[in-house]
Design a protein around this motif. Sequence first.
Motif, PDB file in Angstrom:
ATOM      1  N   TYR A   1     -22.974 -19.043  13.647  1.00 52.46           N
ATOM      2  CA  TYR A   1     -22.767 -19.229  12.120  1.00 52.46           C
ATOM      3  C   TYR A   1     -22.681 -20.664  11.698  1.00 52.46           C
ATOM      4  O   TYR A   1     -22.589 -21.688  12.488  1.00 52.46           O
ATOM      5  CB  TYR A   1     -21.306 -18.485  11.659  1.00 52.46           C
ATOM      6  CG  TYR A   1     -20.228 -19.386  12.214  1.00 52.46           C
ATOM      7  CD1 TYR A   1     -19.279 -20.236  11.545  1.00 52.46           C
ATOM      8  CD2 TYR A   1     -19.518 -19.134  13.667  1.00 52.46           C
ATOM      9  CE1 TYR A   1     -18.456 -20.764  11.823  1.00 52.46           C
ATOM     10  CE2 TYR A   1     -18.428 -19.508  13.721  1.00 52.46           C
ATOM     11  CZ  TYR A   1     -17.754 -20.687  13.000  1.00 52.46           C
ATOM     12  OH  TYR A   1     -16.713 -21.703  13.556  1.00 52.46           O
ATOM     13  N   VAL A   2     -22.796 -20.623  10.424  1.00 46.70           N
ATOM     14  CA  VAL A   2     -23.260 -22.005   9.751  1.00 46.70           C
ATOM     15  C   VAL A   2     -22.032 -22.207   8.668  1.00 46.70           C
ATOM     16  O   VAL A   2     -21.577 -21.274   8.035  1.00 46.70           O
ATOM     17  CB  VAL A   2     -24.357 -22.180   8.958  1.00 46.70           C
ATOM     18  CG1 VAL A   2     -24.382 -23.448   8.178  1.00 46.70           C
ATOM     19  CG2 VAL A   2     -25.500 -22.043  10.095  1.00 46.70           C
ATOM     20  N   THR A   3     -21.261 -23.360   8.762  1.00 51.46           N
ATOM     21  CA  THR A   3     -20.180 -23.471   7.683  1.00 51.46           C
ATOM     22  C   THR A   3     -20.851 -24.338   6.607  1.00 51.46           C
ATOM     23  O   THR A   3     -21.274 -25.304   6.650  1.00 51.46           O
ATOM     24  CB  THR A   3     -19.080 -24.152   8.381  1.00 51.46           C
ATOM     25  OG1 THR A   3     -18.336 -23.639   9.630  1.00 51.46           O
ATOM     26  CG2 THR A   3     -17.911 -24.382   7.286  1.00 51.46           C
TER      27      THR A   3
ATOM     28  N   ARG B   1     -22.623 -15.991   9.171  1.00 45.08           N
ATOM     29  CA  ARG B   1     -22.963 -15.716  10.322  1.00 45.08           C
ATOM     30  C   ARG B   1     -24.425 -15.488  10.334  1.00 45.08           C
ATOM     31  O   ARG B   1     -25.167 -15.016   9.340  1.00 45.08           O
ATOM     32  CB  ARG B   1     -22.362 -14.517  10.973  1.00 45.08           C
ATOM     33  CG  ARG B   1     -20.764 -14.292  11.091  1.00 45.08           C
ATOM     34  CD  ARG B   1     -20.274 -13.308  11.772  1.00 45.08           C
ATOM     35  NE  ARG B   1     -20.856 -13.462  13.325  1.00 45.08           N
ATOM     36  CZ  ARG B   1     -19.975 -14.240  14.071  1.00 45.08           C
ATOM     37  NH1 ARG B   1     -18.858 -14.999  13.878  1.00 45.08           N
ATOM     38  NH2 ARG B   1     -20.355 -14.501  15.521  1.00 45.08           N
TER      39      ARG B   1
ATOM     40  N   ARG C   1     -22.502 -24.151  14.034  1.00 41.51           N
ATOM     41  CA  ARG C   1     -21.625 -23.834  15.371  1.00 41.51           C
ATOM     42  C   ARG C   1     -22.035 -22.918  16.020  1.00 41.51           C
ATOM     43  O   ARG C   1     -22.693 -22.080  16.062  1.00 41.51           O
ATOM     44  CB  ARG C   1     -20.195 -23.354  14.595  1.00 41.51           C
ATOM     45  CG  ARG C   1     -19.655 -24.185  13.540  1.00 41.51           C
ATOM     46  CD  ARG C   1     -18.206 -23.966  13.031  1.00 41.51           C
ATOM     47  NE  ARG C   1     -17.814 -24.490  11.752  1.00 41.51           N
ATOM     48  CZ  ARG C   1     -17.119 -25.698  11.840  1.00 41.51           C
ATOM     49  NH1 ARG C   1     -16.884 -26.272  12.999  1.00 41.51           N
ATOM     50  NH2 ARG C   1     -16.582 -26.378  10.779  1.00 41.51           N
TER      51      ARG C   1
ATOM     52  N   THR D   1     -15.775 -23.575   0.825  1.00 42.46           N
ATOM     53  CA  THR D   1     -15.853 -23.635   2.173  1.00 42.46           C
ATOM     54  C   THR D   1     -16.136 -22.315   2.723  1.00 42.46           C
ATOM     55  O   THR D   1     -15.183 -21.309   2.707  1.00 42.46           O
ATOM     56  CB  THR D   1     -14.619 -24.291   2.927  1.00 42.46           C
ATOM     57  OG1 THR D   1     -14.713 -25.711   2.360  1.00 42.46           O
ATOM     58  CG2 THR D   1     -14.958 -24.290   4.347  1.00 42.46           C
ATOM     59  N   GLU D   2     -17.399 -21.928   3.207  1.00 39.23           N
ATOM     60  CA  GLU D   2     -17.723 -20.624   3.845  1.00 39.23           C
ATOM     61  C   GLU D   2     -18.409 -20.644   4.954  1.00 39.23           C
ATOM     62  O   GLU D   2     -19.074 -21.490   5.242  1.00 39.23           O
ATOM     63  CB  GLU D   2     -18.594 -19.855   2.713  1.00 39.23           C
ATOM     64  CG  GLU D   2     -17.539 -19.324   1.450  1.00 39.23           C
ATOM     65  CD  GLU D   2     -18.471 -18.339   0.383  1.00 39.23           C
ATOM     66  OE1 GLU D   2     -18.703 -17.293   0.739  1.00 39.23           O
ATOM     67  OE2 GLU D   2     -18.882 -18.840  -0.461  1.00 39.23           O
ATOM     68  N   ASN D   3     -17.975 -19.499   5.900  1.00 45.68           N
ATOM     69  CA  ASN D   3     -18.773 -19.495   7.258  1.00 45.68           C
ATOM     70  C   ASN D   3     -19.610 -18.160   6.933  1.00 45.68           C
ATOM     71  O   ASN D   3     -19.336 -17.036   6.754  1.00 45.68           O
ATOM     72  CB  ASN D   3     -17.711 -19.036   8.413  1.00 45.68           C
ATOM     73  CG  ASN D   3     -16.810 -20.234   8.596  1.00 45.68           C
ATOM     74  OD1 ASN D   3     -17.196 -21.507   8.519  1.00 45.68           O
ATOM     75  ND2 ASN D   3     -15.479 -19.875   9.023  1.00 45.68           N
TER      76      ASN D   3
ATOM     77  N   TYR E   1     -20.371 -29.522  17.872  1.00 45.39           N
ATOM     78  CA  TYR E   1     -21.588 -28.758  16.953  1.00 45.39           C
ATOM     79  C   TYR E   1     -22.215 -29.824  16.343  1.00 45.39           C
ATOM     80  O   TYR E   1     -22.177 -30.938  16.579  1.00 45.39           O
ATOM     81  CB  TYR E   1     -20.514 -27.947  15.946  1.00 45.39           C
ATOM     82  CG  TYR E   1     -19.261 -28.841  15.149  1.00 45.39           C
ATOM     83  CD1 TYR E   1     -19.681 -30.000  14.462  1.00 45.39           C
ATOM     84  CD2 TYR E   1     -17.959 -28.672  15.771  1.00 45.39           C
ATOM     85  CE1 TYR E   1     -18.539 -30.539  14.147  1.00 45.39           C
ATOM     86  CE2 TYR E   1     -16.978 -29.485  15.251  1.00 45.39           C
ATOM     87  CZ  TYR E   1     -17.279 -30.502  14.520  1.00 45.39           C
ATOM     88  OH  TYR E   1     -16.181 -31.118  14.018  1.00 45.39           O
TER      89      TYR E   1
ATOM     90  N   HIS F   1     -24.032 -31.118  12.991  1.00 47.68           N
ATOM     91  CA  HIS F   1     -23.578 -31.191  11.388  1.00 47.68           C
ATOM     92  C   HIS F   1     -24.433 -32.250  10.611  1.00 47.68           C
ATOM     93  O   HIS F   1     -25.001 -33.077  11.271  1.00 47.68           O
ATOM     94  CB  HIS F   1     -22.119 -31.552  11.589  1.00 47.68           C
ATOM     95  CG  HIS F   1     -21.708 -32.794  11.845  1.00 47.68           C
ATOM     96  ND1 HIS F   1     -21.630 -33.789  11.124  1.00 47.68           N
ATOM     97  CD2 HIS F   1     -20.906 -33.082  13.140  1.00 47.68           C
ATOM     98  CE1 HIS F   1     -21.159 -34.658  12.080  1.00 47.68           C
ATOM     99  NE2 HIS F   1     -21.044 -34.450  13.219  1.00 47.68           N
TER     100      HIS F   1
ATOM    101  N   PRO G   1     -17.921 -27.636   4.532  1.00 47.56           N
ATOM    102  CA  PRO G   1     -16.963 -27.699   5.471  1.00 47.56           C
ATOM    103  C   PRO G   1     -15.968 -28.521   5.060  1.00 47.56           C
ATOM    104  O   PRO G   1     -16.022 -29.925   4.530  1.00 47.56           O
ATOM    105  CB  PRO G   1     -17.749 -28.261   6.714  1.00 47.56           C
ATOM    106  CG  PRO G   1     -18.953 -28.993   6.447  1.00 47.56           C
ATOM    107  CD  PRO G   1     -19.404 -28.524   5.098  1.00 47.56           C
TER     108      PRO G   1
ATOM    109  N   VAL H   1     -23.313 -29.197   5.769  1.00 44.71           N
ATOM    110  CA  VAL H   1     -23.099 -28.129   6.813  1.00 44.71           C
ATOM    111  C   VAL H   1     -22.883 -28.344   8.038  1.00 44.71           C
ATOM    112  O   VAL H   1     -23.034 -29.725   8.678  1.00 44.71           O
ATOM    113  CB  VAL H   1     -24.305 -27.408   6.723  1.00 44.71           C
ATOM    114  CG1 VAL H   1     -24.824 -26.859   5.527  1.00 44.71           C
ATOM    115  CG2 VAL H   1     -25.511 -28.630   7.142  1.00 44.71           C
TER     116      VAL H   1
END
Length: 568
Positions: free
Chosen positions: A361-363, A503, A436, A499-501, A444, A446, A366, A433
């Motif tokens: 997934y990608v945050t 997938r 992860r 801030t969202e994860n 990770y 970033h 963040p 971003v």
Amino acid sequence: MGFLISGTAIAQTSPIEPVSPVSSVAEAAPGDYVGQAIQAELAPLSSAFPPLLTSPRHQRVDVNRVVLDFYSHRGYRAAWTDDDDVAQLLKSLGDTQADGLNPADFRIAELAEAHTLMQTTSPTPGQRAAFDISATRTFITALLQLRRGKVDPSRLDIHWNFDPAGVDPREDVNKFFAALDSHDIARAFALAPPQEAVYGTLRHGLAQLRKVRDRGGWPKIPEGQTLRPGMDDASVALLRTRLAAGGYLAAQGTARTDYDDAVTAAVKKFQTEQYLGADGVAGPATLTELNVPVEARIDQVRVNMERARWLLYKLQGTFVVVDIAGYKVAFYRDGKPVWRSRVQVGKPFRSTPIFQSAITYVTFNPTWTVPPTILLKDMLPKIRDNPGYLEASRIRVIDRDGNVLDPSTVDWDNPRGLTLRQDAGSDNSLGQVVIRFPNEYSIYLHDTPHRDLFAKSNRATSSGCIRVENPLQLVELLFNDPVHWNSEGIQKQLANGKTENIRLPVKVPVLLAYWTVDLSLDGRVTFKPDVYGYDSPVLRALNQPSERPALDGRRAAPPSVAAEQSKL
């Protein structure tokens, strides 16, 4: 062009899965005295291994097991009765030097002497049996070293986790023995090493460097004097000769002493490939690299050919490879690179680990929770020196119950039970971003606000994670959804500030690998700094004599190899 590779090794000293379970009823044919002698010699192995495998993933065996399986399934008949097969074997063993292996490991002289004895005397069945088993064990050991590597990487790095799933060593072993049955030993050796073009380039580069060595090597340029464009000096002639030996300058005119435009361009090319500042001036750092002996460069290629044998088979399908020592990352689709970018990796004392995982997934937007090590070693001194540091950096102090504290109320000489968290924003240490993937190191890929560091040649500047120069391009490739997750869709997601994860629709394998060579666009092998000092342990293990397994099935690691476990 970067050299992106990445896998595992199977060698004489590392375990492999068996060809098939050992049959408890296999017997040599009546009247086959050599077969009976082979069976008697291998008898200790029959009790060393269980007859059935209940868990192939964990119940693994070594070369002795392969030898036992081989003879058991052929009724212990001798395999090396054709003199041409033995001749092919001896020549092929000698040719392993082209792959950076040491033919002396395979005790060619002993094998040849034993074969001569078979031809010129009336050997006993026991002597024939001993020769046959020795030839078989040498055959399979050499081919496995060419196929998967001599050195077991898990002995050098206790965290090694490159899973060989999807590559069944039994298939390799069966192909080797099929070649023996068809009397095509030379072809088995030709097909055993990686067949990818990059491996062939390494082999060619190794051969070229050995030619330079055999001609006396390249000259040593006196250090202490900086050589500059426009000067005329006897040392420039040595510089010209050295650059020509490395393929950076035409061989004609190497006796000239003038530092002209051609020399300047050649020095710049060398500096670029060596991760040095490309100013065309042969200063102390450039001269140091130019003066690395050709023997050391030969060893460097040998080490990276070994890594290629460990890792090349992993490059299939869609995946991401981080070249740690090369400070770059590449995205592959259908096994071919479609995107590259520069990265920053961990400093030598906070090295980025070598491992494989899968991006899940990608945050977006963040926050950054300060790791304990960074808090202790980097941040506390700044906080103590500047009471306004946390507020200026938009970092909140949170206690064990999740309460936000006033930094002025904290005893920064003895902080306990605190978490420091930086709010999302353009100045956040993770940028816009985070990409992860599960791992035990909290590593990770970033974004970063420290973009000026991408211009540096040496980019071992982070605290362990991988800072990517163009992370949004990589995010778009990972989602592979031109409708919803194109550049516009990604910018829309970032613009909401939340801030969202998110997938990925499909996990993407990621390999963090380490090698200290590159392949230039013109097919030359070039060299880069061994920023973490990982080459030496591999070279020491590669130079050790191969272990000859005892017939009781025991297998002891050479002490100096085992001692390297903690070095990486």
